[in-house]
Design an enzyme around this catalytic site. Sequence first.
Site, PDB file in Angstrom:
ATOM      1  N   ARG A 274       5.937 -62.582 -11.617  1.00  0.00           N
ATOM      2  CA  ARG A 274       6.934 -61.516 -11.580  1.00  0.00           C
ATOM      3  C   ARG A 274       8.137 -62.010 -10.791  1.00  0.00           C
ATOM      4  O   ARG A 274       8.085 -62.109  -9.577  1.00  0.00           O
ATOM      5  CB  ARG A 274       6.322 -60.271 -10.915  1.00  0.00           C
ATOM      6  CG  ARG A 274       7.119 -58.988 -11.053  1.00  0.00           C
ATOM      7  CD  ARG A 274       6.397 -57.829 -10.392  1.00  0.00           C
ATOM      8  NE  ARG A 274       5.095 -57.579 -11.001  1.00  0.00           N
ATOM      9  CZ  ARG A 274       4.915 -56.832 -12.090  1.00  0.00           C
ATOM     10  NH1 ARG A 274       5.936 -56.233 -12.656  1.00  0.00           N
ATOM     11  NH2 ARG A 274       3.706 -56.672 -12.596  1.00  0.00           N
ATOM     12  N   GLU A 346      -0.306 -59.192 -19.375  1.00  0.00           N
ATOM     13  CA  GLU A 346       0.726 -58.993 -20.394  1.00  0.00           C
ATOM     14  C   GLU A 346       1.612 -60.222 -20.539  1.00  0.00           C
ATOM     15  O   GLU A 346       2.109 -60.777 -19.570  1.00  0.00           O
ATOM     16  CB  GLU A 346       1.584 -57.785 -20.001  1.00  0.00           C
ATOM     17  CG  GLU A 346       2.732 -57.552 -20.978  1.00  0.00           C
ATOM     18  CD  GLU A 346       3.698 -56.464 -20.495  1.00  0.00           C
ATOM     19  OE1 GLU A 346       3.320 -55.707 -19.578  1.00  0.00           O
ATOM     20  OE2 GLU A 346       4.802 -56.394 -21.046  1.00  0.00           O
ATOM     21  N   SER A 349       5.403 -57.745 -25.433  1.00  0.00           N
ATOM     22  CA  SER A 349       5.416 -56.312 -25.675  1.00  0.00           C
ATOM     23  C   SER A 349       6.277 -56.083 -26.909  1.00  0.00           C
ATOM     24  O   SER A 349       7.429 -56.483 -26.931  1.00  0.00           O
ATOM     25  CB  SER A 349       6.014 -55.611 -24.454  1.00  0.00           C
ATOM     26  OG  SER A 349       5.794 -54.229 -24.512  1.00  0.00           O
ATOM     27  N   ARG A 388       5.516 -66.739 -18.309  1.00  0.00           N
ATOM     28  CA  ARG A 388       4.117 -66.320 -18.329  1.00  0.00           C
ATOM     29  C   ARG A 388       3.298 -67.176 -19.289  1.00  0.00           C
ATOM     30  O   ARG A 388       2.100 -67.385 -19.096  1.00  0.00           O
ATOM     31  CB  ARG A 388       4.020 -64.841 -18.707  1.00  0.00           C
ATOM     32  CG  ARG A 388       4.536 -63.963 -17.583  1.00  0.00           C
ATOM     33  CD  ARG A 388       4.215 -62.505 -17.770  1.00  0.00           C
ATOM     34  NE  ARG A 388       4.684 -61.736 -16.609  1.00  0.00           N
ATOM     35  CZ  ARG A 388       4.522 -60.434 -16.455  1.00  0.00           C
ATOM     36  NH1 ARG A 388       3.904 -59.725 -17.401  1.00  0.00           N
ATOM     37  NH2 ARG A 388       4.966 -59.822 -15.376  1.00  0.00           N
TER      38      ARG A 388
END
Length: 426
Positions: A274, A346, A349, A388
């Site tokens: 993050r 995640e 999305s 990620r």
Amino acid sequence: MHDIKWIREDAAAFDAALARRSLPASSPQILKLDGERRAAQTAMQEAQAKRNDLSKQVGELKRTGGDAGALMQEVASLKDRMAELEVQEKELGTQLDTILSSLPNRPAPETPDGKDEHANKEIRRFGTPAGHNAPRQHYELGEALGQMDFTNAAKLSGSRFTILSGALAKMERAIGNFMLDLHTDTFGYTEVSPPLMVRDEIAYGTAQLPKFADDLFRTTTGLWLIPTAEVPLTNLVNGDILEPEQLPMRVTARTPCFRSEAGSAGKDTRGMLRQHQFYKVELVSITMPDQSKAEHERMTECAETVLKRLEIPFRTMVLCTGDMGFAAQKTYDLEAWLPGQNTYREISSCSNCGDFQARRMNARYRPAGEKGTAFVHTLNGSGLAIGRCLIAIMENFQNPDGSIAIPAILRPYMGGMEKIEVTAKL
RNA sequence: GGAGACAUGGCCGAGAGGCUGAAGGCGACGGUUUGCUAAACCGUUAUACGGGGUAUACCUGUAUCGAGGGUUCGAAUCCCUCUGUCUCCGCCA
């Protein structure tokens, strides 16, 4: 933005839809304002019609040499009232817009109800976690490799930044290149290199504004740094009236994304999960209304294909009403397996926004064989988050000696390199 | 950063306070003519919102000539601000 006509026609359905997002009924207030606004509008328009008519008569009289004094007087007195009505109408319109633009999109019928992420539903799964013995997290691996540096990044920029170097930096670039090639060559997306800073009305179009200004960075010149390429890509059609043959329009871009993440202090503070800045390849589709559902499935498969080709285990979730973003009607999240965290996280999305953003952007098309225009549908999806993805590769392809195997599909993008090994710290 | 020019409908392009939602042309669509194509001729050709109405027909009103203000009885036309485009100079990757 919601359709005021729909709210007029079926206020109960409107309230019921937003109740699924745990919002109180707002239609009574909206309809009251709407009624007042229309009354003011009608009154103003009648006054304008009268003024136009009288002014025409003045012109007529002047040309024929008559005395228009009385008429001019009458119009002059009309003007006070007109000004009043205009202010009133504007004020009511602003109030109405403020309410309408701060309400989230209504969930699709098939979106599951639920309070938070625990109510999301898994719909499919790919791959099997390899079963590493004592797997390490990406930041342990990266620092041990000497190619991931949080301390020095903090020196430069504070917390939530990372410095990658050497093969790891190269792999970040390779991942993005691979994704762009896949989406353009195989899936028919057009590559775009858009601006990374946008105006207020552009951020409004995709619904970052007015509600989520705190999540964004702003330049001293009043522009917003994009939190995702969704913003410039979707707004490509802002204000446009498209021809049916232009649809569906599919675009992709790799851009940095800037997020202040104001609300999530303390969450995922370690590592590069993050960050205030990260790279992402974004997919955006603009479609006709009856195409968007199929396009949503297609887009999700495009994103899934990235993980499949990289051989990263993942699961696909459909988000519940409580976990879904503001502009979405339905969202699929892809969650990649992270052995170091022993969980799925995640990594993408994909959302169908229906006509919600199109209304804000006033983006329309001309339906074939019909007169008039209709709003397009917009969809966006990560395909994928590059940072990620790097994490997922590191954790899934880690070897006991701390080296990282490079997924086969990525090797051509890295000059044939097969493995990332420990180097001296930069 | 400095100096100047410009911004009109799908496109080109008139218009310089009232008769202009906007001439003319192109394109597109419909029709007539035609063996087919072409041509010619006739017609249609913006968007949004409001009111009326058997709510998708139709009638009617208002707004929109880059955006927002102002002047005026009346603004595409005059004034101000902003945004954008173009040209020249400077600077720069």
